[in-house]
Design a protein around this motif. Structure first.
Motif, PDB file in Angstrom:
ATOM      1  N   SER A 256      21.777  22.085  -1.904  1.00 40.57           N
ATOM      2  CA  SER A 256      20.217  22.345  -1.430  1.00 40.57           C
ATOM      3  C   SER A 256      19.802  20.953  -0.625  1.00 40.57           C
ATOM      4  O   SER A 256      20.697  19.996  -0.822  1.00 40.57           O
ATOM      5  CB  SER A 256      19.387  22.417  -2.741  1.00 40.57           C
ATOM      6  N   GLY A 257      18.724  21.217   0.030  1.00 45.36           N
ATOM      7  CA  GLY A 257      18.354  19.661   0.438  1.00 45.36           C
ATOM      8  C   GLY A 257      18.267  18.548  -0.330  1.00 45.36           C
ATOM      9  O   GLY A 257      18.086  17.445  -0.034  1.00 45.36           O
ATOM     10  N   THR A 258      17.470  18.704  -1.572  1.00 43.67           N
ATOM     11  CA  THR A 258      17.226  18.089  -2.481  1.00 43.67           C
ATOM     12  C   THR A 258      18.268  17.401  -3.090  1.00 43.67           C
ATOM     13  O   THR A 258      18.564  16.061  -3.026  1.00 43.67           O
ATOM     14  CB  THR A 258      16.357  18.587  -3.656  1.00 43.67           C
ATOM     15  N   THR A 259      19.278  18.192  -3.231  1.00 51.14           N
ATOM     16  CA  THR A 259      20.774  17.601  -3.622  1.00 51.14           C
ATOM     17  C   THR A 259      21.130  16.933  -2.394  1.00 51.14           C
ATOM     18  O   THR A 259      22.041  15.789  -2.633  1.00 51.14           O
ATOM     19  CB  THR A 259      21.805  18.969  -4.040  1.00 51.14           C
TER      20      THR A 259
ATOM     21  N   GLU B 176      17.638   9.724   6.434  1.00 48.53           N
ATOM     22  CA  GLU B 176      16.604  10.687   7.190  1.00 48.53           C
ATOM     23  C   GLU B 176      16.287  11.904   6.286  1.00 48.53           C
ATOM     24  O   GLU B 176      17.473  12.644   6.128  1.00 48.53           O
ATOM     25  CB  GLU B 176      16.981  11.224   8.558  1.00 48.53           C
ATOM     26  N   ASP B 177      15.285  12.278   6.082  1.00 51.76           N
ATOM     27  CA  ASP B 177      14.944  13.540   5.332  1.00 51.76           C
ATOM     28  C   ASP B 177      14.384  14.357   6.504  1.00 51.76           C
ATOM     29  O   ASP B 177      13.414  14.486   6.976  1.00 51.76           O
ATOM     30  CB  ASP B 177      13.850  13.414   4.034  1.00 51.76           C
ATOM     31  N   ALA B 178      15.552  14.950   6.893  1.00 53.17           N
ATOM     32  CA  ALA B 178      15.432  16.159   7.938  1.00 53.17           C
ATOM     33  C   ALA B 178      15.180  17.457   7.866  1.00 53.17           C
ATOM     34  O   ALA B 178      15.757  18.463   8.413  1.00 53.17           O
ATOM     35  CB  ALA B 178      16.505  15.963   9.071  1.00 53.17           C
TER      36      ALA B 178
ATOM     37  N   PHE C 277      19.767  17.438   5.685  1.00 56.39           N
ATOM     38  CA  PHE C 277      19.084  18.700   6.201  1.00 56.39           C
ATOM     39  C   PHE C 277      18.977  19.760   4.988  1.00 56.39           C
ATOM     40  O   PHE C 277      19.857  19.739   3.973  1.00 56.39           O
ATOM     41  CB  PHE C 277      19.924  19.803   7.234  1.00 56.39           C
ATOM     42  N   SER C 278      17.983  20.602   5.215  1.00 53.37           N
ATOM     43  CA  SER C 278      17.907  21.526   3.873  1.00 53.37           C
ATOM     44  C   SER C 278      17.652  23.053   4.693  1.00 53.37           C
ATOM     45  O   SER C 278      17.520  22.842   5.807  1.00 53.37           O
ATOM     46  CB  SER C 278      16.136  21.519   3.357  1.00 53.37           C
ATOM     47  N   PHE C 279      18.576  23.860   4.110  1.00 55.54           N
ATOM     48  CA  PHE C 279      18.690  25.268   4.348  1.00 55.54           C
ATOM     49  C   PHE C 279      17.982  26.070   3.596  1.00 55.54           C
ATOM     50  O   PHE C 279      18.657  27.241   3.118  1.00 55.54           O
ATOM     51  CB  PHE C 279      20.174  25.580   4.966  1.00 55.54           C
TER      52      PHE C 279
HETATM   53  C1  LIG Z   1      10.450  17.212   3.619  1.00 52.72           C
HETATM   54  C2  LIG Z   1      11.337  18.170   2.584  1.00 52.72           C
HETATM   55  N1  LIG Z   1      12.187  17.221   1.834  1.00 52.72           N
HETATM   56  C3  LIG Z   1      13.131  17.983   1.024  1.00 52.72           C
HETATM   57  C4  LIG Z   1      13.217  19.324   0.890  1.00 52.72           C
HETATM   58  C5  LIG Z   1      14.011  19.801  -0.253  1.00 52.72           C
HETATM   59  O1  LIG Z   1      15.037  20.756   0.285  1.00 52.72           O
HETATM   60  P1  LIG Z   1      15.562  22.093  -0.507  1.00 52.72           P
HETATM   61  O2  LIG Z   1      14.261  23.003  -0.843  1.00 52.72           O
HETATM   62  O3  LIG Z   1      16.500  22.675   0.058  1.00 52.72           O
HETATM   63  O4  LIG Z   1      15.994  21.246  -1.792  1.00 52.72           O
HETATM   64  C6  LIG Z   1      12.062  20.174   1.367  1.00 52.72           C
HETATM   65  C7  LIG Z   1      12.021  21.514   1.123  1.00 52.72           C
HETATM   66  O5  LIG Z   1      11.312  22.094   0.803  1.00 52.72           O
HETATM   67  C8  LIG Z   1      11.070  19.372   2.355  1.00 52.72           C
HETATM   68  O6  LIG Z   1      10.210  20.234   2.896  1.00 52.72           O
END
Ligand SMILES: Cc1ncc(COP(=O)(O)O)c(C=O)c1O
Length: 378
Positions: free
Chosen positions: A62-65, A159-161, A183-185
């Motif tokens: 995940s993007g959070t991970t 960067e939180d992209a 990145f988040s997918f």
């Molecule tokens: C700005 C931002 N950072 C991080 C995340 C986390 O991504 P993920 O949902 O893939 O964990 C999101 C997702 O909603 C986001 O909008």
């Protein structure tokens, strides 16, 4: 009673966009029995690296991970402070807290909802170890003018992209500028794998660290472990790999990414033109000539925002608020600071329905409804 038919998709604030090959690609993985990390995950990583024009990409669940592993791989932990805008999804902040570091919330530029060099410089402290700009709406955040200052103090740029896959910063792709980029997918992002994320590491060693962190800290790959009687756990790590099922999904999405990028860009411009006739709503600029827009956010009067939200929701229009500021969240109260721009912005912003399947007609419909709701509540 007359009922109005809503244009398709206008009821959703955001939505995934499928190209047609995803189901078959996922189905092809099922008989293999390999649903964790595998050759398709690696193919997806290589395809991403090629698309971005970088050496390597590490895919995760995940993007959070991606943010957590990115911070850990860069050595950020307890005692460290990470500068982050308060106006972001709570995931950015939770990632900082998860590694034991402290978020240092800062204000954003009211025109872009992104941090600026000045806001970052003003928040530096002896404990600052990293800055996490959030590429709000897909817009790149240029901190080049303070890069030397940050480098000299050993401060990392991560960067939180999550919003910005496919966007450019100047002529370079976001992810290829030398920052550690995440990145988040997730389902509604510019590129989706169902769920997933990726890290663009800054060095082969950082890539190795990230790969170890995403799979229990194991030194050997699954293939290597199958032919040995033991394995080495060389450091920390959890199960955070990108499954082959998600990678198959992502490979199809990536192949057709230019279609999505064009649709998002066209839709944002359509909204911009329609909104230009409204003096009661100000569009947040995403630098559309260089960005693949992730959302369409307007600023309205704080006195009206909640009522406009309710009126439009009542009409079946998928408006949203992205995001309630983090410095005011109970979980982050320890790190609260006065942030007047963010406080005001948090009361004014409204996200209009925005996803690649939305037609021009739907965008005009949403803007007309916004205009009526603003008139009715003034
Ligand atoms: C700005 C931002 N950072 C991080 C995340 C986390 O991504 P993920 O949902 O893939 O964990 C999101 C997702 O909603 C986001 O909008």
């Amino acid at each position: 009673m007359q009922t109005t038919t809503l244009p398709a998709g206008v009821g959703q604030n955001a939505s995934p966009f499928l190209h047609g090959g995803e189901a078959a690609a996922i189905a092809a993985v099922l008989p293999t029995g390999q649903y964790g990390h595998g050759p398709l995950t690696e193919r997806f990583e290589q395809a991403l690296a090629q698309y971005l024009g970088v050496e390597d990409v590490v895919a995760v669940s995940s993007g959070t991970t991606a943010l957590v592993i990115g911070l850990q791989a860069a050595g950020i932990g307890p005692g460290d402070e990470v500068i982050v805008p308060s106006l972001t999804f709570c995931a950015s902040v939770q990632a900082i807290v998860a590694v034991g570091a402290a978020p240092r919330f800062i204000d954003v530029d009211p025109a872009t909802l992104c941090v600026t060099s000045d806001s970052v410089l003003g928040a530096l402290s002896p404990n600052t170890r990293a800055v996490m700009p959030v590429l709000y709406g897909g817009r790149s955040v240029g901190l080049d003018s303070i890069r030397d200052v940050l480098d000299a103090r050993g401060i990392l740029l991560i960067e939180d992209a999550a919003h910005a896959f496919g966007s450019r910063t100047g002529t370079r792709m976001v992810g290829s500028t030398g920052a550690l980029t995440c990145f988040s997918f997730d389902p509604i992002k510019n590129l989706t794998t169902g769920q997933g994320g990726a890290i663009v590491p800054r060095s082969p060693e950082e890539a190795r660290q990230a790969r170890s962190l995403r799979l229990f800290g194991l030194a050997q790959s699954g293939k290597e472990r199958a032919s040995i009687t033991s394995y080495a756990v060389e450091g920390p790590g959890l199960r955070s790999e990108l499954s082959q099922i998600n990678a198959a999904f992502g490979l199809v999405q990536l192949e057709h990414f230019s279609t999505v990028a064009a649709k998002r860009t066209h839709l944002w411009r359509t909204y911009r033109d329609a909104l230009s006739k409204l003096d009661t709503a100000a569009l947040i600029d995403v630098d559309v000539d260089r960005s693949v827009p992730f959302n369409c956010v307007v600023r309205v009067s704080a006195d009206q925002r909640d009522t406009v939200f309710e009126v439009m929701r009542g009409q079946g229009i998928g408006v949203g608020v992205h995001y309630p500021p983090n410095h005011a969240q109970p979980a982050f109260a320890t790190w609260h600071r006065p942030l007047p721009v963010t406080d005001e912005t948090g009361r004014q912003i409204l996200s209009l329905p925005f996803h690649p399947a939305l037609s021009e007609e739907a965008a005009h419909f949403a803007v007309a409804a916004l205009s009526r709701a603003l008139r009715a509540t003034s």
